[in-house]
Structures are given as C-alpha cells and as structure tokens.
Design a protein around this motif. Structure first.
Motif, PDB file in Angstrom:
ATOM      1  N   UNK A 293       0.731  -1.144  -0.050  1.00  0.00           N
ATOM      2  CA  UNK A 293      -0.134  -0.033   0.273  1.00  0.00           C
ATOM      3  C   UNK A 293       0.837   1.136  -0.132  1.00  0.00           C
ATOM      4  N   UNK A 294       0.325   2.254  -0.913  1.00  0.00           N
ATOM      5  CA  UNK A 294       1.263   3.316  -0.743  1.00  0.00           C
ATOM      6  C   UNK A 294      -0.029   4.712  -0.871  1.00  0.00           C
ATOM      7  N   UNK A 295       0.208   5.540  -0.240  1.00  0.00           N
ATOM      8  CA  UNK A 295      -0.768   6.545   0.112  1.00  0.00           C
ATOM      9  C   UNK A 295      -0.739   7.474  -1.069  1.00  0.00           C
ATOM     10  N   UNK A 296      -1.594   7.845  -1.926  1.00  0.00           N
ATOM     11  CA  UNK A 296      -1.450   8.958  -2.671  1.00  0.00           C
ATOM     12  C   UNK A 296      -1.790  10.462  -2.096  1.00  0.00           C
ATOM     13  N   UNK A 297      -3.099  10.666  -1.464  1.00  0.00           N
ATOM     14  CA  UNK A 297      -3.358  11.913  -0.642  1.00  0.00           C
ATOM     15  C   UNK A 297      -4.766  11.625  -0.052  1.00  0.00           C
ATOM     16  N   UNK A 298      -4.729  12.386   1.045  1.00  0.00           N
ATOM     17  CA  UNK A 298      -6.127  12.462   1.786  1.00  0.00           C
ATOM     18  C   UNK A 298      -7.179  13.235   1.012  1.00  0.00           C
ATOM     19  N   UNK A 299      -8.460  12.793   1.523  1.00  0.00           N
ATOM     20  CA  UNK A 299      -9.422  13.434   1.069  1.00  0.00           C
ATOM     21  C   UNK A 299      -9.788  14.587   1.756  1.00  0.00           C
ATOM     22  N   UNK A 300     -10.038  15.803   1.088  1.00  0.00           N
ATOM     23  CA  UNK A 300     -10.011  17.212   1.546  1.00  0.00           C
ATOM     24  C   UNK A 300     -11.397  17.844   0.828  1.00  0.00           C
ATOM     25  N   UNK A 301     -12.387  17.984   1.539  1.00  0.00           N
ATOM     26  CA  UNK A 301     -13.537  18.519   1.226  1.00  0.00           C
ATOM     27  C   UNK A 301     -13.785  20.131   1.028  1.00  0.00           C
ATOM     28  N   UNK A 302     -14.270  20.640  -0.052  1.00  0.00           N
ATOM     29  CA  UNK A 302     -14.269  22.221  -0.313  1.00  0.00           C
ATOM     30  C   UNK A 302     -15.152  22.273  -1.462  1.00  0.00           C
ATOM     31  N   UNK A 303     -15.936  23.377  -1.393  1.00  0.00           N
ATOM     32  CA  UNK A 303     -17.169  23.719  -2.429  1.00  0.00           C
ATOM     33  C   UNK A 303     -16.245  24.150  -3.682  1.00  0.00           C
TER      34      UNK A 303
ATOM     35  N   UNK B  71     -12.050  29.317   1.254  1.00  0.00           N
ATOM     36  CA  UNK B  71     -10.469  28.573   1.593  1.00  0.00           C
ATOM     37  C   UNK B  71     -10.805  27.422   2.454  1.00  0.00           C
ATOM     38  N   UNK B  72     -12.108  27.305   3.138  1.00  0.00           N
ATOM     39  CA  UNK B  72     -11.952  26.124   4.140  1.00  0.00           C
ATOM     40  C   UNK B  72     -12.090  24.614   3.471  1.00  0.00           C
ATOM     41  N   UNK B  73     -11.049  24.009   3.801  1.00  0.00           N
ATOM     42  CA  UNK B  73     -10.719  22.503   3.262  1.00  0.00           C
ATOM     43  C   UNK B  73     -11.266  21.638   4.719  1.00  0.00           C
ATOM     44  N   UNK B  74     -11.927  20.589   4.448  1.00  0.00           N
ATOM     45  CA  UNK B  74     -12.181  19.674   5.536  1.00  0.00           C
ATOM     46  C   UNK B  74     -11.973  18.373   5.251  1.00  0.00           C
ATOM     47  N   UNK B  75     -10.913  17.756   6.288  1.00  0.00           N
ATOM     48  CA  UNK B  75     -10.338  16.519   6.142  1.00  0.00           C
ATOM     49  C   UNK B  75     -11.448  15.593   6.646  1.00  0.00           C
ATOM     50  N   UNK B  76     -11.538  14.414   5.874  1.00  0.00           N
ATOM     51  CA  UNK B  76     -12.726  13.298   6.387  1.00  0.00           C
ATOM     52  C   UNK B  76     -11.999  12.126   6.983  1.00  0.00           C
ATOM     53  N   UNK B  77     -10.885  12.041   6.870  1.00  0.00           N
ATOM     54  CA  UNK B  77     -10.096  10.947   7.472  1.00  0.00           C
ATOM     55  C   UNK B  77     -10.028   9.793   6.379  1.00  0.00           C
ATOM     56  N   UNK B  78     -10.686   9.781   5.208  1.00  0.00           N
ATOM     57  CA  UNK B  78     -10.569   9.045   4.210  1.00  0.00           C
ATOM     58  C   UNK B  78      -9.342   9.491   3.140  1.00  0.00           C
ATOM     59  N   UNK B  79      -8.815   8.728   2.452  1.00  0.00           N
ATOM     60  CA  UNK B  79      -7.811   8.872   1.539  1.00  0.00           C
ATOM     61  C   UNK B  79      -7.726   7.973   0.243  1.00  0.00           C
ATOM     62  N   UNK B  80      -6.908   8.057  -0.583  1.00  0.00           N
ATOM     63  CA  UNK B  80      -6.954   7.358  -1.767  1.00  0.00           C
ATOM     64  C   UNK B  80      -5.196   6.670  -1.782  1.00  0.00           C
ATOM     65  N   UNK B  81      -5.354   5.217  -1.846  1.00  0.00           N
ATOM     66  CA  UNK B  81      -4.302   4.499  -1.874  1.00  0.00           C
ATOM     67  C   UNK B  81      -3.930   3.607  -3.199  1.00  0.00           C
ATOM     68  N   UNK B  82      -2.876   3.715  -3.449  1.00  0.00           N
ATOM     69  CA  UNK B  82      -2.335   2.558  -4.523  1.00  0.00           C
ATOM     70  C   UNK B  82      -2.009   1.215  -3.734  1.00  0.00           C
TER      71      UNK B  82
END
Length: 293
Positions: free
Chosen positions: A154-164, A256-267
């Motif tokens: 497993x290699x992490x690509x990036x965390x999910x960060x929500x924003x409008x 500007x607000x970005x909310x991290x959900x704790x989820x992420x994308x992985x290879x």
C-alpha cells in the motif's frame, strides 16, 4: 571450438543434481527414468568426464559435477530473468480505479503513455471503492477509504479534503457567491444520496442553510463536478482531485475552508514481487500525487 552441450541435457543435469535421484528427476521432468539416464550419459560423453557417481544408495556429484552445478544454475537463472524482463516490457499493465478519482488519474495516465509508450496501461473504472485481488485479475488498483490492512502493498496518494467548487461565473453573477450564506441561493450538487459530504463541510464551517437538504443528487462525484463546471450549481469536491480543473479555470473554490474526512486514496497491489514496469508506474503516480497543485 568445441560444440556447446545441448540445453535440454543441461536442464536435466540441473534437476537431477538438485535431487540426486534419477527416479525423482524423471517425475519432476515428466519423462521416463531411462530418458533421464540417457541424457546424463550423453552429457557426460559430450564433456568427457563423469558428473555423477552411481552408488548403491543413490547418486552423488563428482568434483566436476560440483563445479558445473552453480554455473548451470546461473545460466538458467539468467534465462528466467530475461524471460520475465522481456515479457514485462510487452505486457499491458491492468489497473483498476473508482470513478471518483478519474479527474486526477486519467490525465496522468495519458501523460504516462506519452512518456512510456512501451508500457501500456489498461484502466478499468468502477463505482466500487475497493479491490479483491483473489477474484479480480489486476496488477494494481486505486482504492478509496480507510487505509487497507489486509495483506496488500500500500502507498498513499493523498487525503480527501472537501471544499465547495463552482464555475467562475457564479462568483459575480446575478446571485454572487461571496459568503457561505449565499450558498442558500444556489443549487447544491450532491455526489451521494446521503448528502454526507456537504453536511460535513457545512458543520465544519458552522453553517446551517434553510435549503441545505435540497439540491441535485448524482451517482458519482465526477458527474457532480461536471455539472458544477457548467454553472448549474455548487458541488462539494475533493481538493486533492481538482488541481487540473482549477489551473485551467473550469472550476474555482469560493471559500478557503478544506475539511479532512479521514478518508484517503491509496495505490495497492498484491503482496510479493512486481514487474519493474509496474513498480516504475506506481512510483511515478506517487510522485505526481505529491507534486504541489
């Protein structure tokens, strides 16, 4: 120059030397014991010296046989390595990924193919967020969610960060989008039926909209983002996935607000060895994910 010994006979010698038994060697080679004995005798005649001592309790290697064994092992190891490397160069890599990551992944795979046309990649998209390599024939996959912990590389690509996100014209249109309360005057585009992404972001912003539960729902994140780029409404997007849209001006982020959900994308890929081409592709994708937007 003395003629080289035949390759099949060398392979028979290798197998026989490893088990020191004609019967067992015949079983492993799927030939008769007599055929094994004849090939060894022919090889010894060709070389001009014995390779095995025939004893009542079985076989043992002569001094010449002991000298030959590591050399023959090296020859067959080089042949096997060559088969794997040449085969890897001509084999298409099979990759699976969820549709939600397509806006980021597809342009980069197209760039990879331009850089490495000798290593083609076949991409299978799905609405599923995981992969089961025991049942699915893929070399690797992009998965979304919590970090996989069931025996995968497993290699992490990036965390999910929500924003409008929205089209640029919504910022200064008839109903300018300038503060969070202005969202109530626009259609909210939901990438899921349960509206969890919008709700999570609004909760983090400390906002509650009278029309918060209304809007348009889509089956995939990509569909919601496509509608947002056309000026239909405001979608909730993943900051990590929309860099290309922001750079070319298809989308903007009004707040500007970005909310991290704790989820992420992985290879992910199965445990064990991987071809050099696959390792190179996965390392390249990880570098792309870490590049600043």
């Amino acid at each position: 120059m003395k003629r080289l010994p035949p390759l099949p006979a060398l392979h028979t010698f290798l197998v026989t030397a490893q088990c020191c038994n004609f019967t067992r060697a015949a079983q492993l080679l799927h030939i008769t014991q007599g055929a094994v004995s004849r090939q060894i005798a022919g090889l010894e005649e060709h070389l001009g010296y014995p390779l095995f001592l025939r004893q009542a309790r079985g076989l043992s290697l002569t001094r010449e046989g002991q000298d030959w064994l590591p050399r023959v092992q090296q020859v067959f190891a080089l042949i096997e390595e060559g088969v794997q490397q040449v085969g890897a160069r001509s084999t298409t890599l099979q990759l699976k990924a969820p549709t939600c990551v397509m806006r980021w992944l597809l342009p980069r795979l197209m760039e990879w193919q331009a850089l490495r046309p000798d290593v083609p990649v076949e991409l299978t998209t799905t609405v599923q967020h995981g992969v089961d390599f025991r049942r699915e024939v893929f070399d690797a996959a992009v998965v979304y969610g919590a970090r996989p912990n069931h025996g995968l590389q497993t290699q992490k690509l990036f965390d999910e960060q929500l924003t409008p996100v929205c089209a640029p014209q919504l910022l200064s249109g008839a109903l300018p989008l300038q503060q969070i309360a202005d969202l109530d005057q626009h259609m909210l585009l939901h990438p899921t039926r349960d509206q969890r992404d919008w709700n999570a972001w609004l909760d983090a912003a400390g906002a509650s909209l009278p029309r918060q539960g209304k809007g348009q729902h889509f089956e995939t994140l990509d569909m919601a983002m496509s509608m947002a780029s056309q000026g239909t409404g405001v979608a909730i997007g993943d900051w990590s996935l929309i860099g290309d849209d922001l750079k070319c001006g298809r989308l903007v982020t009004p707040f500007p607000l970005k909310v991290s959900t704790g989820q992420a994308y992985y290879l992910v890929r199965p445990q064990g060895s991987a071809s050099a081409a696959l390792q190179e592709l996965l390392a390249w994708l990880c570098e792309q994910a870490q590049a600043p937007q």
